[in-house]
Design a protein around this motif. Structure first.
Motif, PDB file in Angstrom:
ATOM      1  N   LYS A 102       0.847  -1.189   0.000  1.00  0.00           N
ATOM      2  CA  LYS A 102       0.000   0.000   0.000  1.00  0.00           C
ATOM      3  C   LYS A 102       0.884   1.241   0.000  1.00  0.00           C
ATOM      4  O   LYS A 102       1.817   1.338   0.807  1.00  0.00           O
ATOM      5  N   ARG A 127       0.244   0.791  13.724  1.00  0.00           N
ATOM      6  CA  ARG A 127       0.179   0.759  15.187  1.00  0.00           C
ATOM      7  C   ARG A 127      -0.635  -0.416  15.701  1.00  0.00           C
ATOM      8  O   ARG A 127      -0.462  -0.866  16.826  1.00  0.00           O
ATOM      9  N   HIS A 131      -3.228  -6.360  12.431  1.00  0.00           N
ATOM     10  CA  HIS A 131      -4.409  -5.950  11.666  1.00  0.00           C
ATOM     11  C   HIS A 131      -4.079  -4.930  10.581  1.00  0.00           C
ATOM     12  O   HIS A 131      -4.861  -4.726   9.665  1.00  0.00           O
ATOM     13  N   ASN A 132      -2.948  -4.302  10.723  1.00  0.00           N
ATOM     14  CA  ASN A 132      -2.600  -3.198   9.820  1.00  0.00           C
ATOM     15  C   ASN A 132      -1.535  -3.605   8.826  1.00  0.00           C
ATOM     16  O   ASN A 132      -0.725  -4.501   9.092  1.00  0.00           O
ATOM     17  N   VAL A 133      -1.554  -2.887   7.730  1.00  0.00           N
ATOM     18  CA  VAL A 133      -0.373  -2.871   6.886  1.00  0.00           C
ATOM     19  C   VAL A 133       0.812  -2.419   7.740  1.00  0.00           C
ATOM     20  O   VAL A 133       0.672  -1.520   8.580  1.00  0.00           O
TER      21      VAL A 133
ATOM     22  N   GLU C  88      -8.071   0.071   6.913  1.00  0.00           N
ATOM     23  CA  GLU C  88      -7.315   0.201   8.165  1.00  0.00           C
ATOM     24  C   GLU C  88      -7.084  -1.096   8.930  1.00  0.00           C
ATOM     25  O   GLU C  88      -6.193  -1.150   9.763  1.00  0.00           O
ATOM     26  N   ASP C  89      -7.889  -2.105   8.695  1.00  0.00           N
ATOM     27  CA  ASP C  89      -7.865  -3.238   9.618  1.00  0.00           C
ATOM     28  C   ASP C  89      -7.735  -4.600   8.987  1.00  0.00           C
ATOM     29  O   ASP C  89      -8.042  -5.603   9.626  1.00  0.00           O
ATOM     30  N   PRO C 313      -7.751   7.023  19.570  1.00  0.00           N
ATOM     31  CA  PRO C 313      -6.896   5.895  19.185  1.00  0.00           C
ATOM     32  C   PRO C 313      -6.338   5.194  20.417  1.00  0.00           C
ATOM     33  O   PRO C 313      -6.175   5.787  21.476  1.00  0.00           O
ATOM     34  N   PHE C 314      -6.020   3.939  20.199  1.00  0.00           N
ATOM     35  CA  PHE C 314      -5.764   3.058  21.341  1.00  0.00           C
ATOM     36  C   PHE C 314      -4.438   3.324  22.014  1.00  0.00           C
ATOM     37  O   PHE C 314      -4.186   2.804  23.093  1.00  0.00           O
TER      38      PHE C 314
ATOM     39  N   LYS D 230      -3.471 -13.171   8.372  1.00  0.00           N
ATOM     40  CA  LYS D 230      -4.399 -12.052   8.484  1.00  0.00           C
ATOM     41  C   LYS D 230      -4.765 -11.522   7.095  1.00  0.00           C
ATOM     42  O   LYS D 230      -5.941 -11.308   6.780  1.00  0.00           O
TER      43      LYS D 230
END
Lengths: 349, 349, 349, 349
Positions: A102, A127, A131-133, C88-89, C313-314, D230
């Motif tokens: 990406k 972050r 789950h993220n790229v 995003e996920d 955000p976490f 994932k």
């Protein structure tokens, strides 16, 4: 009066002479020939990088996409400027060659990434773990798509951010020579000394027919590059004809001369435009491209006189009020002449 | 005495002249130029295919892999001969460009697919529905990797099988000209009249520097080809330099002359070898390559005299009994001379 | 007091009962069984879409990525909101399944794409022809990642833009039921009647164990979906166990009841937070998620009492001034109880 | 009388009890839960591999394709038997997940790779350097698609060949338990002690609903596996439901008991067939599948009586001479009963 791009010109005569000279007799194919070896040695010397590996391909898109593919995993983000060539002008070649990475876009004026913006963008990416790229690599275009130039210090500011995240750095140098002569530094200072890992070293736009070198400063990535190049269909069988272009390009500093000329022509053009009533530059002229807003009437006159270049963005119309400002991109090359520029300016004025 | 491949020679002088002639002035980039348009028209004329779309790339691997990618889905099998170039010599380029299709291999002598073997192989593939790779396309190499030639009737026998399963057909014509002059038919008879949908029309091996045309007889696949070419990094910016090679290649039937010459040289070489004590041909010599088994002693003498070519398979050794037969591949090109062949034969004998 | 996500709860008891009931005896595998057929018929009925094709997979990422792969070419842009789950996920799953398409990001409040912003973004993409990524498809998440809901009219406004460019439309309905009961419309009104071509119809988050249906309203895309599902490893052999979950989920409107419950719990939570000194909502509570900023002190008390949820955000910290506002995401599910909410609110206050 | 596959049966009751027990309360999602951690520890213990990393997915194709993707580069060949599941029954999933690697096929009786054939095939692959697909990895299916079993010594013979070329080894253990109890060795002896790097450890076919564990003996490949899982859409959010199946499967050696039962049923069936006039086994019965040729008349009687199984190859016809031999595949599972077999045999006889 053609300022459409630095790829509308032909090749410098020395390049064709080089091809002709290289045409004698049988040579091993696929790069196992003395012309190729000479070019590789010459580039290592120019870049003061005796360990570097050098590969030739015929297009800038191939050089960039293959470089990205060796620098990031498919799940890695490629951080680049929002207007980078790899983002806007390659029909998704980086995504294809990397198998789906990406491009995560960074802002900054004149198509230059701002180091703080890069840092924030990287920090924000990946972050969430799995789950993220993930964070993959950084790609810097020099000179930029807006005709600006990163100095070695500018490059260093970006690679410092990259290093903080252990990210490798690619430089898209389709117009590397223009950037280099503008910055007045050495090839090494602009690249590996400033933290660049892989360089797309452009030849085509600066006077060659069709050749770009990929300079890999860290040789451990080289074999993968070779496999990807072959698999991408970019390994020439009669490889001498890529090498001969590059040989002629580097001989007697031709590459620096053509770039200097193109930059000078752009400066002349830029200064001339600066004196036109109502015109204004929209990016500083640092390399071989001028971005200027001009009254529509000026564009119409230039067009009528046969000048050829792109409005920027290109989908604007020449129909409308004469005095409305329309931006244009005007690119100079090794083949641009002072006479062309004078003629063009006279039509604009 | 270089018979290693038809890509160890340089380019025919007419090709370089064509490049030089094309170098004048500014031209639109990316193929929107009159030289390119002329070449496209000329190829449509040569192939009697006014609807065909013609695209130029610089390597045979690009031509083949892009062609496969427009002809089959990722889950489609590509049926080809076990020794096809796309199977053995492209480092998985077809798999890369198609995003993972499977090459399903067909047998037959002299690297020619046998029509019955093709039919059996297709019938056997994809029988299990969703669980299997599906039937995708057929790819025919002409002339073959073993120097044999499919006649139009041979091609038709294969495409008839393909049609029965509604499969499109690609021809890898890296050595199309050699096959054509050997078969003594027209380009149309060898291709679309015999059921071929897309042709890789080779220029490089037959005297060009680096250019292949992809001829798409069914224009509805053309736009996808253009996108894949760009995305693969195979769209030249200074496109005139691909086109100029092809223009010179087609002018005055140069392509047919160079192919005829290469084939004649191969026949001369083949006949000469036939008269050597203990030598024998392992494939018929139908195009520009000779496959012959020769006593090791003969190879050693030729090598000592400076002859250059590949043992076949290439990993055999010159160490061993003098009279043991070792096979070799000997390829002739536009640049091969009768004198070279005579000298070579004299060393072998 | 677990508001971390609607996937931290188990499955509704009816789902497990459905699995147990489905476990008897032998059944054909891979979906050729009466439970699967019944589910497909039921979904067609619920959606008033007798031509629709229905496929089951186990994860939302699979449903989304496979849907994208049948709707766009590799060189097509996927237009979606900047905060979409697919952006995003999913660790680049859409890029992987499409073989490298580019997600082009659209703005809008509450993670809802604004129709004008979508129109501008599409218009801006692909203008440069072959050089650019092309316009591919639109993907709408309903309910959104910020807990907002598109009404059928909102959806229609987006699909109208898509239609103007002949782009197909996907809806990521991982929380489709929550959106539906919030909007108070029929499944057909929310989807194909509003211009949606393919729906990821979520089960997992709303009370199932692991099942999502992909509803393809245009059956001509179905066979490709089947092949991609198998090739992606998402075709279950003991398919009855996906189907049995979906059967129980749809029986007696369980899916609507669990969604209504989750939404009501979110409303109750939202209203309770609204009455806390210093707290404020950062997105409207329209489905089953509450986004609220609360004083750090409140977070600390809730955490100390065992509440579990994400700061948003976490990566914010509980260390710092007590009265500083920190945002949080609080998600309710079928399993959330009023008592939990009351207890949680009492700790916050 | 259903012998179509070991996936036409349901799940063992203990598996469903496990699911029900796991359904209580909230748990962290995506595998960060105590049931998953317990299963990972248990598998490490069973395999005497304290460093191993264990991941759960829902299908065998996912387990295999993801394993291949972490073990080979896109340009690497996967050496496997001509009849391996990854070659014949996964619709190109390995090619998709690896981004286009090539499966290079090895011969051997009973779908077992012969070590010499493997050595020859590897030696033949990648000899041409950059032009060829490279040597990538070896994949061994145990038990095989023809119902045969590799002993640890058999496995070792293959992995020794692989090691000679520095190639990693995957074992497709969709029927690992059947192979293990047949070989009478420990899990460690069958895998890492015999040179296996990554195991697809099957649960589904041997009594689970839908779960396979991937056991990665070398933990340095683990993070890449997680990202690929994932990105492939194979990471379950309510992960406990994969783990609970595997937990129940491993508890009290259920997995070994169900495999032993299935193998015993196959032996009983095999012996019964051996006593039928005119019948003969076409592969030895070593695990839970019987491959036998039977007179067409016997098949017709069994079919008429409601027996369900596949002719092998499945596209043979029941129409034809009564006494002609037709081969069949008959698979037993945890759910097969002696009574079923007796009844079936009585119809055949």
């Amino acid at each position: 009066m053609n300022f459409a791009s630095d790829n509308t010109s032909g090749a410098h005569p020395a390049i064709l002479e080089g091809l002709t000279a290289a045409n004698e007799g049988h040579l091993h194919s696929y790069g196992d020939d003395p012309i190729t070896e000479g070019v590789q040695a010459k580039i290592r010397e120019i870049f003061e990088a005796p360990e570097a590996r050098v590969y030739l391909v015929a297009t800038g898109t191939a050089a960039n996409a293959l470089s990205c593919a060796v620098l990031t995993d498919p799940w890695g983000a490629i951080f680049c400027h929002r207007n980078a060539h790899i983002e806007e002008d390659e029909c998704g070649a980086p995504e294809f060659y990397t198998n789906g990475s990406k491009l995560v876009l960074v802002d900054g004026p004149d198509a230059k990434m701002d180091a703080d913006a890069l840092a924030r963008t990287i920090a924000h990416t990946g972050r969430g773990g799995i789950h993220n790229v993930q964070r993959g690599m950084v790609s810097i275009t020099n000179s930029t798509e807006a005709g600006a130039v990163y100095s070695p210090e500018d490059v260093k500011a970006l690679t410092d951010v990259a290093r903080r995240y252990h990210l490798p750095v690619h430089m898209d140098g389709a117009r590397f020579a223009n950037a280099l002569v503008a910055a007045g530094c050495t090839p090494a200072e602009m690249t590996w000394k400033a933290g660049v890992d892989v360089l797309s070293f452009g030849g085509t736009k600066n006077g060659c027919m069709a050749v770009e070198a990929v300079v890999i400063f860290d040789p451990k990535r080289a074999w993968e590059f070779e496999l990807r190049r072959k698999r991408g269909g970019h390994l020439f069988s009669k490889h001498r004809f890529l090498a001969a272009q590059m040989q002629a390009y580097l001989a007697d500093d031709l590459w620096l001369k053509t770039a200097r000329h193109a930059n000078e022509m752009a400066r002349k053009l830029s200064e001339g435009i600066g004196q036109i009533e109502g015109a204004k530059l929209i990016h500083p002229t640092q390399a071989n491209a001028v971005f200027a807003a001009l009254p529509r009437g000026a564009h119409k006159r230039a067009n009528a006189a046969g000048a050829y270049y792109y409005l920027w963005p290109f989908d604007q119309s020449l129909e409308g009020p004469e005095d409305e400002l329309l931006a244009a991109r005007l690119v100079c090359s090794w083949a641009t002449t002072p006479e062309e520029i004078d003629a063009f300016l006279s039509h604009l004025a």
